[in-house]
Write a protein that holds these residues in place. Structure first.
Motif, PDB file in Angstrom:
ATOM      1  N   TYR A   1       0.809  -1.220   0.000  1.00  0.00           N
ATOM      2  CA  TYR A   1       0.000   0.000   0.000  1.00  0.00           C
ATOM      3  C   TYR A   1       0.845   1.274   0.000  1.00  0.00           C
ATOM      4  N   THR A   2       2.037   1.206   0.595  1.00  0.00           N
ATOM      5  CA  THR A   2       2.913   2.381   0.577  1.00  0.00           C
ATOM      6  C   THR A   2       3.391   2.673  -0.840  1.00  0.00           C
ATOM      7  N   SER A   3       3.791   1.620  -1.561  1.00  0.00           N
ATOM      8  CA  SER A   3       4.280   1.821  -2.928  1.00  0.00           C
ATOM      9  C   SER A   3       3.181   2.359  -3.833  1.00  0.00           C
ATOM     10  N   ILE A   4       1.940   1.934  -3.613  1.00  0.00           N
ATOM     11  CA  ILE A   4       0.819   2.438  -4.418  1.00  0.00           C
ATOM     12  C   ILE A   4       0.505   3.889  -4.055  1.00  0.00           C
ATOM     13  N   GLN A   5       0.501   4.185  -2.772  1.00  0.00           N
ATOM     14  CA  GLN A   5       0.154   5.536  -2.319  1.00  0.00           C
ATOM     15  C   GLN A   5       1.124   6.576  -2.859  1.00  0.00           C
ATOM     16  N   ILE A   6       2.386   6.198  -3.033  1.00  0.00           N
ATOM     17  CA  ILE A   6       3.399   7.127  -3.537  1.00  0.00           C
ATOM     18  C   ILE A   6       3.063   7.570  -4.967  1.00  0.00           C
ATOM     19  N   GLU A   7       2.526   6.663  -5.768  1.00  0.00           N
ATOM     20  CA  GLU A   7       2.333   6.944  -7.195  1.00  0.00           C
ATOM     21  C   GLU A   7       0.899   7.235  -7.610  1.00  0.00           C
ATOM     22  N   ALA A   8      -0.072   6.647  -6.923  1.00  0.00           N
ATOM     23  CA  ALA A   8      -1.462   6.747  -7.373  1.00  0.00           C
ATOM     24  C   ALA A   8      -2.044   8.134  -7.116  1.00  0.00           C
ATOM     25  N   PRO A   9      -2.938   8.589  -8.005  1.00  0.00           N
ATOM     26  CA  PRO A   9      -3.691   9.818  -7.709  1.00  0.00           C
ATOM     27  C   PRO A   9      -4.444   9.652  -6.394  1.00  0.00           C
ATOM     28  N   LYS A  10      -4.619  10.752  -5.693  1.00  0.00           N
ATOM     29  CA  LYS A  10      -5.222  10.693  -4.369  1.00  0.00           C
ATOM     30  C   LYS A  10      -6.588  10.020  -4.381  1.00  0.00           C
ATOM     31  N   ASN A  11      -7.427  10.357  -5.350  1.00  0.00           N
ATOM     32  CA  ASN A  11      -8.771   9.793  -5.390  1.00  0.00           C
ATOM     33  C   ASN A  11      -8.743   8.287  -5.661  1.00  0.00           C
ATOM     34  N   ASP A  12      -7.841   7.855  -6.561  1.00  0.00           N
ATOM     35  CA  ASP A  12      -7.713   6.421  -6.847  1.00  0.00           C
ATOM     36  C   ASP A  12      -7.311   5.657  -5.598  1.00  0.00           C
TER      37      ASP A  12
ATOM     38  N   VAL B   1      -8.734   2.113  -0.813  1.00  0.00           N
ATOM     39  CA  VAL B   1      -8.771   1.777   0.615  1.00  0.00           C
ATOM     40  C   VAL B   1     -10.120   2.131   1.243  1.00  0.00           C
ATOM     41  N   GLY B   2     -11.152   2.208   0.405  1.00  0.00           N
ATOM     42  CA  GLY B   2     -12.512   2.408   0.917  1.00  0.00           C
ATOM     43  C   GLY B   2     -12.744   3.735   1.584  1.00  0.00           C
ATOM     44  N   TYR B   3     -12.010   4.770   1.138  1.00  0.00           N
ATOM     45  CA  TYR B   3     -12.150   6.116   1.706  1.00  0.00           C
ATOM     46  C   TYR B   3     -11.983   6.112   3.228  1.00  0.00           C
ATOM     47  N   TYR B   4     -11.175   5.151   3.702  1.00  0.00           N
ATOM     48  CA  TYR B   4     -10.830   5.033   5.136  1.00  0.00           C
ATOM     49  C   TYR B   4     -12.047   4.803   6.028  1.00  0.00           C
ATOM     50  N   GLN B   5     -13.114   4.277   5.455  1.00  0.00           N
ATOM     51  CA  GLN B   5     -14.309   3.964   6.240  1.00  0.00           C
ATOM     52  C   GLN B   5     -14.187   2.552   6.807  1.00  0.00           C
ATOM     53  N   LYS B   6     -14.274   2.436   8.116  1.00  0.00           N
ATOM     54  CA  LYS B   6     -13.977   1.170   8.777  1.00  0.00           C
ATOM     55  C   LYS B   6     -14.903   0.036   8.352  1.00  0.00           C
ATOM     56  N   GLU B   7     -16.133   0.378   7.970  1.00  0.00           N
ATOM     57  CA  GLU B   7     -17.070  -0.682   7.578  1.00  0.00           C
ATOM     58  C   GLU B   7     -16.861  -1.125   6.131  1.00  0.00           C
TER      59      GLU B   7
ATOM     60  N   PHE C   1     -10.911  -2.520   5.229  1.00  0.00           N
ATOM     61  CA  PHE C   1     -10.615  -3.612   6.161  1.00  0.00           C
ATOM     62  C   PHE C   1      -9.438  -4.447   5.665  1.00  0.00           C
ATOM     63  N   ILE C   2      -9.427  -4.759   4.371  1.00  0.00           N
ATOM     64  CA  ILE C   2      -8.348  -5.561   3.799  1.00  0.00           C
ATOM     65  C   ILE C   2      -7.018  -4.823   3.895  1.00  0.00           C
ATOM     66  N   SER C   3      -7.055  -3.515   3.672  1.00  0.00           N
ATOM     67  CA  SER C   3      -5.814  -2.738   3.713  1.00  0.00           C
ATOM     68  C   SER C   3      -5.284  -2.559   5.130  1.00  0.00           C
ATOM     69  N   ALA C   4      -6.150  -2.712   6.110  1.00  0.00           N
ATOM     70  CA  ALA C   4      -5.762  -2.468   7.506  1.00  0.00           C
ATOM     71  C   ALA C   4      -5.488  -3.744   8.300  1.00  0.00           C
ATOM     72  N   HIS C   5      -5.856  -4.902   7.759  1.00  0.00           N
ATOM     73  CA  HIS C   5      -5.691  -6.170   8.489  1.00  0.00           C
ATOM     74  C   HIS C   5      -4.836  -7.119   7.658  1.00  0.00           C
ATOM     75  N   SER C   6      -3.626  -7.331   8.106  1.00  0.00           N
ATOM     76  CA  SER C   6      -2.654  -8.103   7.328  1.00  0.00           C
ATOM     77  C   SER C   6      -3.107  -9.543   7.083  1.00  0.00           C
ATOM     78  N   GLU C   7      -3.750 -10.166   8.069  1.00  0.00           N
ATOM     79  CA  GLU C   7      -4.194 -11.550   7.899  1.00  0.00           C
ATOM     80  C   GLU C   7      -5.277 -11.647   6.826  1.00  0.00           C
ATOM     81  N   ALA C   8      -6.221 -10.719   6.840  1.00  0.00           N
ATOM     82  CA  ALA C   8      -7.285 -10.707   5.844  1.00  0.00           C
ATOM     83  C   ALA C   8      -6.706 -10.482   4.448  1.00  0.00           C
ATOM     84  N   PHE C   9      -5.749  -9.574   4.341  1.00  0.00           N
ATOM     85  CA  PHE C   9      -5.103  -9.318   3.051  1.00  0.00           C
ATOM     86  C   PHE C   9      -4.371 -10.556   2.555  1.00  0.00           C
TER      87      PHE C   9
END
Length: 376
Positions: A60-71, A76-82, A87-95
């Protein structure tokens, strides 16, 4: 003859210019879709000895460096926990448990590895197989039409450019998935078929397709099946090679699934059409009534593809009585609906467009004599 050769070179040069411009515009319009983390995760998992938390952070760090902010925020689901994406981006086991859905695209992962190793960033390496495939796609189409229409170079060029400008193909070149790569490989396969190349060559191309999208194993086996039947109908000969190659393809397919710990089709179907599980653990289950309901809900929305498929198949049967061409068209038509039954997502043209393209090319091949008479 010299004029024809010179005009052919001019069209080839024009096609190179058009393909180069489209390559650039496709690159500029690349979309960092939600599939990208899965493919990057598959690559890093095969290449680096990262633990699960490091894996998620690296991806996710490598993508965040290059991707447009909206993309990125959409990814990452607009950082909405539900939201499932967050959820996938925040939980390593689920990912980590999602990885087998992506790692089975072995050839695509290999190309990501290759492009990253020669100096491209990991996210760009995910796009390059499709961008380059689209560039090659135009030349393959031109070669196919040139073989079909021989001296009708302007017609071959015009049909090529027309297909290159169709939005679904352009879209495939801009997303992080192996669908454009699959399309160019399946187009190469068609060129091999109409060039009457040996079955072993056709098989190697089909095997690359299976390594790129394993679900194409059904089409591969279907093709080897009609190869066997055609020889049987025409001389009561048993084509041993087609049987052996079918066994090899099945073995390769099963090994891909086994090595990557692929959950299976029921899990994919359940996670796509019933409920997207956050942790892929245990076997997914659903009833036949649920399956039928989903099929019936989506079959009506499949009408555009159905109309085109029926039209192309009708053209083949109207313009030619050649048994081989008719058999090829029929398995393409059937495979479109087999794919729909396994993955009834009518809005996702990328899953069906390669087979639909081959059915169109088969229709053009069947009607070649009629088209030649109508053109100059």
């Amino acid at each position: 003859m010299n004029f024809i050769n010179r005009s052919g070179n001019v069209y080839f040069f024009l096609l190179f210019i058009i393909s180069s411009v489209l390559f650039y515009t496709n690159y500029e319009q690349r979309y960092y879709g939600w599939d990208m983390p899965g493919y990057l995760g598959s690559y890093h998992l095969a290449e680096d000895s990262l633990n699960k938390k490091e894996l998620v952070k690296e991806v996710y760090t490598s993508i965040q460096i290059e991707a447009p902010k909206n993309d990125y925020e959409k990814m990452v689901g607009y950082y909405q926990k539900e939201n499932w994406n967050y959820f996938i981006s925040a939980h390593s086991e689920a990912f980590y448990l999602q990885i087998p859905y992506y790692s089975i695209k072995v050839f695509y992962i290999f190309l990501i590895f290759f492009f990253h190793k020669i100096g491209f960033s990991a996210p760009i390496a995910v796009f390059l197989p499709n961008l380059i495939s689209f560039f090659i796609f135009g030349f393959l189409l031109f070669a196919i039409f040139k073989r079909i229409f021989v001296s009708r170079t302007l017609l071959s060029f015009s049909l090529t450019v027309l297909l290159l400008l169709i939005p679904p193909f352009r879209y495939l070149a801009t997303i992080p998935s192996p669908d454009m790569l699959t399309t160019v490989l399946i187009t190469w396969f068609f060129y091999s078929v109409i060039s009457n190349q040996h079955l072993r060559i056709q098989f190697m191309i089909l095997l690359l397709v299976v390594f790129t999208r394993p679900d194409f194993v059904i089409f591969g086996l279907s093709y080897l099946g009609i190869y066997f039947l055609y020889d049987w109908f025409n001389g009561r000969k048993i084509n041993i090679l087609s049987i052996l190659l079918s066994l090899v393809m099945i073995t390769v397919y099963l090994l891909i699934l086994k090595v990557n710990n692929y959950p299976g089709w029921p899990d994919v179907f359940y996670d796509t059409f019933i409920e997207r599980r956050r942790f892929i653990t245990g076997a997914a289950s659903f009833t036949l009534s649920q399956y039928y309901e989903i099929i019936l809900e989506n079959i009506f929305n499949f009408k555009k593809i159905t109309i085109l498929a029926v039209l192309f198949l009708s053209f083949v049967f109207y313009f030619t009585k050649d048994l081989w061409t008719r058999m090829l068209a029929l398995i393409l038509f059937v495979n479109i609906y087999i794919k729909f039954l396994f993955f009834p997502a009518p809005g996702e043209y990328r899953f069906f467009i390669a087979l639909l393209l081959l059915l169109f090319l088969t229709a053009v091949y069947a009607a070649q004599n009629k088209i030649r008479k109508l053109t100059f």
